[in-house]
Structure formats: structure tokens, C-alpha cells
Design a protein around this motif. Structure first.
Motif, PDB file in Angstrom:
ATOM      1  N   THR A  93       0.621  -1.657   0.214  1.00 59.57           N
ATOM      2  CA  THR A  93      -0.051  -0.019  -0.181  1.00 59.57           C
ATOM      3  C   THR A  93       0.795   1.643   0.341  1.00 59.57           C
ATOM      4  O   THR A  93       0.422   2.373   0.075  1.00 59.57           O
ATOM      5  N   ASN A  94       2.383   1.218   0.194  1.00 57.95           N
ATOM      6  CA  ASN A  94       3.273   2.418  -0.166  1.00 57.95           C
ATOM      7  C   ASN A  94       2.539   3.247   1.430  1.00 57.95           C
ATOM      8  O   ASN A  94       2.809   4.550   1.079  1.00 57.95           O
ATOM      9  N   LYS A  95       2.279   2.969   2.592  1.00 59.58           N
ATOM     10  CA  LYS A  95       1.546   3.516   3.764  1.00 59.58           C
ATOM     11  C   LYS A  95       2.614   4.624   4.124  1.00 59.58           C
ATOM     12  O   LYS A  95       2.160   5.478   3.797  1.00 59.58           O
ATOM     13  N   LYS A  96       3.863   4.308   3.931  1.00 60.67           N
ATOM     14  CA  LYS A  96       5.294   4.953   4.498  1.00 60.67           C
ATOM     15  C   LYS A  96       5.108   6.276   3.135  1.00 60.67           C
ATOM     16  O   LYS A  96       5.221   7.784   3.668  1.00 60.67           O
ATOM     17  N   THR A  97       5.594   6.068   2.187  1.00 59.75           N
ATOM     18  CA  THR A  97       5.628   7.556   1.255  1.00 59.75           C
ATOM     19  C   THR A  97       4.188   7.951   1.352  1.00 59.75           C
ATOM     20  O   THR A  97       4.549   9.071   1.997  1.00 59.75           O
ATOM     21  N   TYR A  98       2.900   7.548   1.744  1.00 62.26           N
ATOM     22  CA  TYR A  98       1.698   8.062   1.461  1.00 62.26           C
ATOM     23  C   TYR A  98       1.942   9.745   2.277  1.00 62.26           C
ATOM     24  O   TYR A  98       0.928  10.285   2.602  1.00 62.26           O
ATOM     25  N   GLU A  99       2.298   8.985   3.919  1.00 62.08           N
ATOM     26  CA  GLU A  99       2.727   9.432   5.001  1.00 62.08           C
ATOM     27  C   GLU A  99       3.280  10.383   5.243  1.00 62.08           C
ATOM     28  O   GLU A  99       3.479  11.473   6.080  1.00 62.08           O
ATOM     29  N   ALA A 100       4.450  10.221   4.633  1.00 62.61           N
ATOM     30  CA  ALA A 100       5.540  10.605   4.836  1.00 62.61           C
ATOM     31  C   ALA A 100       5.595  12.511   4.283  1.00 62.61           C
ATOM     32  O   ALA A 100       6.445  13.233   4.596  1.00 62.61           O
ATOM     33  N   ASP A 101       4.406  12.795   3.437  1.00 62.83           N
ATOM     34  CA  ASP A 101       4.500  14.378   2.627  1.00 62.83           C
ATOM     35  C   ASP A 101       5.751  14.564   1.625  1.00 62.83           C
ATOM     36  O   ASP A 101       6.459  15.886   2.844  1.00 62.83           O
ATOM     37  N   HIS A 102       5.912  13.709   1.482  1.00 62.40           N
ATOM     38  CA  HIS A 102       7.433  14.336   0.946  1.00 62.40           C
ATOM     39  C   HIS A 102       7.599  15.653  -0.046  1.00 62.40           C
ATOM     40  O   HIS A 102       8.882  16.489   0.240  1.00 62.40           O
ATOM     41  N   ASN A 103       6.656  16.427  -0.489  1.00 59.98           N
ATOM     42  CA  ASN A 103       6.362  17.195  -1.343  1.00 59.98           C
ATOM     43  C   ASN A 103       6.492  18.458   0.174  1.00 59.98           C
ATOM     44  O   ASN A 103       7.097  20.039  -0.686  1.00 59.98           O
TER      45      ASN A 103
END
Length: 174
Positions: A93-103
Motif C-alpha cells: 500500500t506504500n503507507k510510509k510514502t503516502y504518510e511522509a508528505d515528501h512534497n
């Protein structure tokens, strides 16, 4: 040309363990290739998502995702060292990426973090002998045996998948 979805790609790991040094070089080279691609992008497109929100990641989110996954790669090396039968599973689900707010981060911070994590991973790969590079465990999603050399190849292919996505985005968002 339409890109393949990562989970639809089929892998055959039929190369010799002696290919390990060449594969390590691909893995080592990703930060430099990524930096070159991203630095060529106008800053205003780095955080832009194409299409509807949630449909696709921005360039910075792709960068952050590569860093997010190096934790999994390191963990899988621990699995091989421990002699487990099956590797730990990725969070599909790539939860870590979605929750990281890399933008919300800077691209420089993301690139620096990825380079540091990747060089740590590469150092661990380089320290392995042929016996360790040939050690096998079952990959949970592919449901097939994967040697350390295969896992490194898999990482390199995943890197290239995201580099190609960044190239496409940098062209289409300009």
C-alpha cells in the motif's frame, strides 16, 4: 509508450552469482542518476502531481519513495543473514510514502537522505562473499526463491522503474 505497473513485471533470476559486482554498480549509481534527473527539473514541477489527487506521485514523492524502501532492503539483508526461509514482505500500500508528505520537504534533503541510506546498503552488499551473495530465501510477493544477488538486481530494476517515471513526469509536466 505506456509503462508496466511494477507488480505486473515478471522476473527470472537466471544469471550467475558472479554478476553481483556489476549489479552492485547499478545500485550504487542510482543516487547520482536520480540527482541528475531531478536537478534538470524546474523547481515548480517537483511537487506537482499529474491527474487527479492520489492518482500518481509527484517527482519528489518518487524520490522519497526510493528512500523509504531502503529500510526494507536493509531489513531483507538482515533476513538473509539470519537464514530465514522467507523474506519480509513489502507494504504494497506504500503507507510510509503516502504518510511522509515528501512534497513538504526539500528535494535536496530527500536526495541527501536517499544517498546516505543507499551508500549504507551498498557497503553491506560489497562486504558479502560469494556464498552470502548466493544465499536464498523466498520472496513473498513473487513466491519464488531469491538470492541476495537477485534481490540487488530487483532493487536496481525498481530504481529504474521510478527513474523512468520521473523522466516521464519531467517531460509531461513542463
Amino acid at each position: 509508450m505506456e509503462e508496466l505497473h511494477w507488480i505486473d513485471i515478471k522476473f527470472e533470476f537466471n544469471f550467475p552469482v558472479e554478476a553481483f559486482p556489476n549489479i552492485i554498480e547499478r545500485v550504487r549509481g542510482t543516487p547520482a542518476r536520480l540527482e541528475e534527473l531531478v536537478r534538470a527539473c524546474p523547481p515548480e514541477i517537483l511537487t506537482r502531481r499529474p491527474g487527479r489527487p492520489g492518482d500518481e506521485w509527484s517527482i519528489q514523492e518518487h524520490v522519497g519513495h526510493l528512500h523509504d524502501l531502503d529500510e526494507l532492503h536493509e531489513g531483507r539483508l538482515e533476513d538473509y543473514e539470519a537464514g530465514v526461509d522467507a523474506l519480509r514482505a513489502a507494504d504494497m500500500t506504500n503507507k510510509k510514502t503516502y504518510e511522509a508528505d515528501h512534497n513538504a520537504n526539500t528535494v535536496e534533503n530527500l536526495l541527501d537522505a536517499f544517498r546516505a541510506a543507499r551508500m549504507s546498503f551498498v557497503a553491506r552488499l560489497e562486504a558479502m562473499n560469494a556464498e552470502m551473495a548466493g544465499r536464498t530465501a523466498i520472496h513473498p510477493r513473487l513466491n519464488k526463491p531469491m538470492r541476495v544477488v537477485d534481490m540487488a538486481y530487483f532493487v536496481a530494476e525498481h530504481d529504474d522503474h521510478h527513474l523512468a517515471a520521473i523522466t516521464r513526469l519531467s517531460r509531461t509536466l513542463r
